[in-house]
Scaffold this active site. Sequence first.
Site, PDB file in Angstrom:
ATOM      1  N   ARG A  50       0.850  -1.193   0.000  1.00 46.03           N
ATOM      2  CA  ARG A  50       0.000   0.000   0.000  1.00 46.03           C
ATOM      3  C   ARG A  50       0.884   1.241   0.000  1.00 46.03           C
ATOM      4  O   ARG A  50       1.206   1.791   1.055  1.00 46.03           O
ATOM      5  CB  ARG A  50      -0.919  -0.004   1.214  1.00 46.03           C
ATOM      6  CG  ARG A  50      -1.895  -1.184   1.212  1.00 46.03           C
ATOM      7  CD  ARG A  50      -2.714  -1.216   2.489  1.00 46.03           C
ATOM      8  NE  ARG A  50      -3.656  -2.333   2.472  1.00 46.03           N
ATOM      9  CZ  ARG A  50      -4.460  -2.643   3.495  1.00 46.03           C
ATOM     10  NH1 ARG A  50      -4.424  -1.907   4.604  1.00 46.03           N
ATOM     11  NH2 ARG A  50      -5.292  -3.668   3.411  1.00 46.03           N
ATOM     12  N   ASP A  52       2.128   4.998  -0.122  1.00 46.98           N
ATOM     13  CA  ASP A  52       1.527   6.213   0.424  1.00 46.98           C
ATOM     14  C   ASP A  52       1.277   7.244  -0.664  1.00 46.98           C
ATOM     15  O   ASP A  52       1.759   7.125  -1.797  1.00 46.98           O
ATOM     16  CB  ASP A  52       2.460   6.832   1.470  1.00 46.98           C
ATOM     17  CG  ASP A  52       2.660   5.952   2.684  1.00 46.98           C
ATOM     18  OD1 ASP A  52       1.750   5.172   3.006  1.00 46.98           O
ATOM     19  OD2 ASP A  52       3.736   6.052   3.317  1.00 46.98           O
ATOM     20  N   ARG A 197      10.993   5.430   4.269  1.00 41.52           N
ATOM     21  CA  ARG A 197      11.116   6.886   4.400  1.00 41.52           C
ATOM     22  C   ARG A 197      11.730   7.283   5.740  1.00 41.52           C
ATOM     23  O   ARG A 197      12.483   8.262   5.825  1.00 41.52           O
ATOM     24  CB  ARG A 197       9.751   7.544   4.201  1.00 41.52           C
ATOM     25  CG  ARG A 197       9.239   7.419   2.766  1.00 41.52           C
ATOM     26  CD  ARG A 197       7.772   7.773   2.656  1.00 41.52           C
ATOM     27  NE  ARG A 197       7.509   9.126   3.098  1.00 41.52           N
ATOM     28  CZ  ARG A 197       6.282   9.605   3.335  1.00 41.52           C
ATOM     29  NH1 ARG A 197       5.213   8.825   3.161  1.00 41.52           N
ATOM     30  NH2 ARG A 197       6.120  10.845   3.736  1.00 41.52           N
TER      31      ARG A 197
END
Length: 247
Positions: A50, A52, A197
């Site tokens: 999934r 972002d 990230r």
Amino acid sequence: MRTVKLTVEYDGTDFVGWQVQPNGRSVQQVIEQALETMLKERTPVVGAGRTDAGVHAAAQVCSLRTERTVPLKAFVMGLNSLLPPDVAVRAAEEMPEGFHARHSAGGKRYVYRISNRPTRSPLLRRTHWEVYRPLDVGAMREAARHFLGEHDFAAFRAADCPAKTTRRVMRRFDVEERDGSIAITVEATAFLKQMVRNLVGTLVEVGMGKRAPDSIRLLLLEGDRTKAGPTAPPQGLTMDEVFYGGR
């Protein structure tokens, strides 16, 4: 009932992410809409990950099940004629019963790109994190070595990460510099929410001299998200490949 695997490329800039959400346009949504138009029935898809809002994919994988007997090339050429310009199907494969884009995956590879030039770049702003302060790439490589192997990555997950366990096996972590850009390639069995990230945000602090390369070991041991670096912006991240078949 057929199971079809789609390999999808997209520019995530104008999407709220992969997953269908009430607050905007998602990649899953536009693919399902194109499938419904082509197959004349609602056809849900399941993604391998999934991504972002703002995150890109060179080879996201999704799977679907259908009784329609349309040829595989229709899932490429037909869907691409219906999809918007920022999404495309690269390949379609018939898969055996039981294949699932997420549960069958053995690992994923992501690439995070940083533009480390003294001035901004209009051409790179949608695909790179622009960091104007010079980064010590050697120190970043030294820090990155601590991530290799099996560790508890609790210090590098989002606050709302739903994962039941935070242990992951990091297979690859490369930091490469070329022509004013830095590419960080990470490959693991699986990733926590915003993990890449957060890893990159911490490495950039190392590159700026704000933390020592050895500080990574303590972060992994303590598992305290508040002591790790900031979350790097989404536009630099690309899902590069999803692995199946034991890899």
